[in-house]
Design a protein around this motif. Sequence first.
Motif, PDB file in Angstrom:
ATOM      1  N   THR A   1       0.829  -1.204   0.000  1.00 13.93           N
ATOM      2  CA  THR A   1       0.000   0.000   0.000  1.00 13.93           C
ATOM      3  C   THR A   1       0.865   1.256   0.000  1.00 13.93           C
ATOM      4  N   PHE A   2       0.536   2.183  -0.887  1.00 11.61           N
ATOM      5  CA  PHE A   2       1.208   3.476  -0.952  1.00 11.61           C
ATOM      6  C   PHE A   2       0.215   4.573  -0.579  1.00 11.61           C
ATOM      7  N   ILE A   3       0.656   5.499   0.254  1.00 16.14           N
ATOM      8  CA  ILE A   3      -0.122   6.684   0.579  1.00 16.14           C
ATOM      9  C   ILE A   3       0.604   7.881  -0.029  1.00 16.14           C
ATOM     10  N   LEU A   4      -0.118   8.650  -0.849  1.00 16.44           N
ATOM     11  CA  LEU A   4       0.458   9.822  -1.504  1.00 16.44           C
ATOM     12  C   LEU A   4      -0.232  11.088  -1.006  1.00 16.44           C
ATOM     13  N   THR A   5       0.545  12.138  -0.785  1.00 18.50           N
ATOM     14  CA  THR A   5      -0.015  13.476  -0.667  1.00 18.50           C
ATOM     15  C   THR A   5       0.430  14.249  -1.896  1.00 18.50           C
ATOM     16  N   VAL A   6      -0.499  14.996  -2.474  1.00 12.77           N
ATOM     17  CA  VAL A   6      -0.284  15.624  -3.771  1.00 12.77           C
ATOM     18  C   VAL A   6      -0.627  17.107  -3.667  1.00 12.77           C
ATOM     19  N   LEU A   7       0.221  17.967  -4.219  1.00 12.59           N
ATOM     20  CA  LEU A   7      -0.037  19.399  -4.194  1.00 12.59           C
ATOM     21  C   LEU A   7       0.597  20.049  -5.421  1.00 12.59           C
ATOM     22  N   GLY A   8      -0.154  20.926  -6.061  1.00 11.44           N
ATOM     23  CA  GLY A   8       0.390  21.653  -7.199  1.00 11.44           C
ATOM     24  C   GLY A   8      -0.597  22.666  -7.723  1.00 11.44           C
TER      25      GLY A   8
ATOM     26  N   VAL B   1      -4.103  10.110  -1.566  1.00 18.25           N
ATOM     27  CA  VAL B   1      -4.511   8.945  -2.345  1.00 18.25           C
ATOM     28  C   VAL B   1      -3.931   7.682  -1.717  1.00 18.25           C
ATOM     29  N   ARG B   2      -4.720   6.611  -1.732  1.00 17.20           N
ATOM     30  CA  ARG B   2      -4.209   5.286  -1.361  1.00 17.20           C
ATOM     31  C   ARG B   2      -4.238   4.408  -2.597  1.00 17.20           C
ATOM     32  N   ILE B   3      -3.082   3.890  -2.966  1.00 17.20           N
ATOM     33  CA  ILE B   3      -2.940   3.024  -4.132  1.00 17.20           C
ATOM     34  C   ILE B   3      -2.301   1.714  -3.681  1.00 17.20           C
ATOM     35  N   GLU B   4      -2.831   0.619  -4.170  1.00 15.51           N
ATOM     36  CA  GLU B   4      -2.320  -0.701  -3.810  1.00 15.51           C
ATOM     37  C   GLU B   4      -1.740  -1.402  -5.029  1.00 15.51           C
ATOM     38  N   ALA B   5      -0.802  -2.298  -4.776  1.00 16.71           N
ATOM     39  CA  ALA B   5      -0.212  -3.111  -5.841  1.00 16.71           C
ATOM     40  C   ALA B   5       0.226  -4.447  -5.254  1.00 16.71           C
TER      41      ALA B   5
ATOM     42  N   LEU C   1       5.879   0.595  -9.545  1.00 19.38           N
ATOM     43  CA  LEU C   1       4.811   1.546  -9.263  1.00 19.38           C
ATOM     44  C   LEU C   1       5.340   2.728  -8.456  1.00 19.38           C
ATOM     45  N   GLU C   2       6.145   2.446  -7.458  1.00 25.41           N
ATOM     46  CA  GLU C   2       6.702   3.514  -6.634  1.00 25.41           C
ATOM     47  C   GLU C   2       7.535   4.477  -7.485  1.00 25.41           C
ATOM     48  N   LYS C   3       8.333   3.932  -8.382  1.00 24.69           N
ATOM     49  CA  LYS C   3       9.165   4.761  -9.258  1.00 24.69           C
ATOM     50  C   LYS C   3       8.306   5.604 -10.200  1.00 24.69           C
ATOM     51  N   ALA C   4       7.263   5.003 -10.755  1.00 24.36           N
ATOM     52  CA  ALA C   4       6.399   5.722 -11.695  1.00 24.36           C
ATOM     53  C   ALA C   4       5.641   6.850 -11.011  1.00 24.36           C
TER      54      ALA C   4
ATOM     55  N   ILE D   1       4.823  15.659  -4.706  1.00 26.73           N
ATOM     56  CA  ILE D   1       4.273  14.396  -4.235  1.00 26.73           C
ATOM     57  C   ILE D   1       5.145  13.844  -3.113  1.00 26.73           C
ATOM     58  N   ASP D   2       4.513  13.512  -2.009  1.00 29.22           N
ATOM     59  CA  ASP D   2       5.161  12.760  -0.938  1.00 29.22           C
ATOM     60  C   ASP D   2       4.537  11.378  -0.920  1.00 29.22           C
ATOM     61  N   LEU D   3       5.380  10.357  -0.937  1.00 29.20           N
ATOM     62  CA  LEU D   3       4.908   8.979  -1.061  1.00 29.20           C
ATOM     63  C   LEU D   3       5.526   8.128   0.026  1.00 29.20           C
ATOM     64  N   VAL D   4       4.701   7.348   0.714  1.00 31.52           N
ATOM     65  CA  VAL D   4       5.196   6.425   1.734  1.00 31.52           C
ATOM     66  C   VAL D   4       4.531   5.066   1.530  1.00 31.52           C
ATOM     67  N   ARG D   5       5.269   4.033   1.910  1.00 38.28           N
ATOM     68  CA  ARG D   5       4.670   2.697   1.961  1.00 38.28           C
ATOM     69  C   ARG D   5       4.007   2.539   3.319  1.00 38.28           C
ATOM     70  N   ALA D   6       2.731   2.214   3.305  1.00 39.94           N
ATOM     71  CA  ALA D   6       1.981   2.111   4.552  1.00 39.94           C
ATOM     72  C   ALA D   6       2.100   0.718   5.143  1.00 39.94           C
ATOM     73  N   LYS D   7       2.073   0.669   6.462  1.00 35.36           N
ATOM     74  CA  LYS D   7       2.029  -0.618   7.149  1.00 35.36           C
ATOM     75  C   LYS D   7       0.614  -1.166   7.068  1.00 35.36           C
TER      76      LYS D   7
END
Length: 202
Positions: free
Chosen positions: A32-39, A76-80, A88-91, A102-108
Amino acid sequence: MRGQRVTEGLHRRVPDGYPFRPSCSAMPDPTTFILTVLGPDRPGLVEKLARAAAENGGNWVESRMCRLGGHFAGIVRIEAEAPAAAALEKALAAVAGEGLRIDLVRAKPDPGPTSGRAAEIVVVCQDRPGIVREIAAAFAARNVNVEELRSGCESAPMSGERLFHAFFRVQVPSGVPLSELRRELVRIGDDLVADITFEPRE
């Protein structure tokens, strides 16, 4: 407008999408990836993120996005599945080079809801500084966990005055009587001249 109240049940219209219940995962053991997005806001920003996710094995599970002060902001929460996670993390990180921060973390793994009782609170009142602070302080003093908060302002239909509205979804500890929290919301409602609705949830 004195004599406002805390009532049980949501009698006022609340903004579209309130409350929202996220769906469970479609994958057995996802990364699971959690993203915060701003622009700066412009057409195509969501498409860039969605394309990066879809083309690299990501499943867009849930999100909160809106336009704030001319900027596009969201979470956003995105799963893979595990084999696709690195690509996916790189893209997703690469989209940051296209005008988004974009700030991206892998969620527990999500442990699930915390213990206690769920409740939903809706606040509508004339806008003024300190509304969220007053309500959040009442929650914090009782160790009530805010699981979701949405808020905004709009013009009243007749008077045109600026109205503030907020939706809280909270988890109330078992040791805190709901009646105590309701009494405190009554007091805050009187101070703020606010219409506050309170609804315990199963």
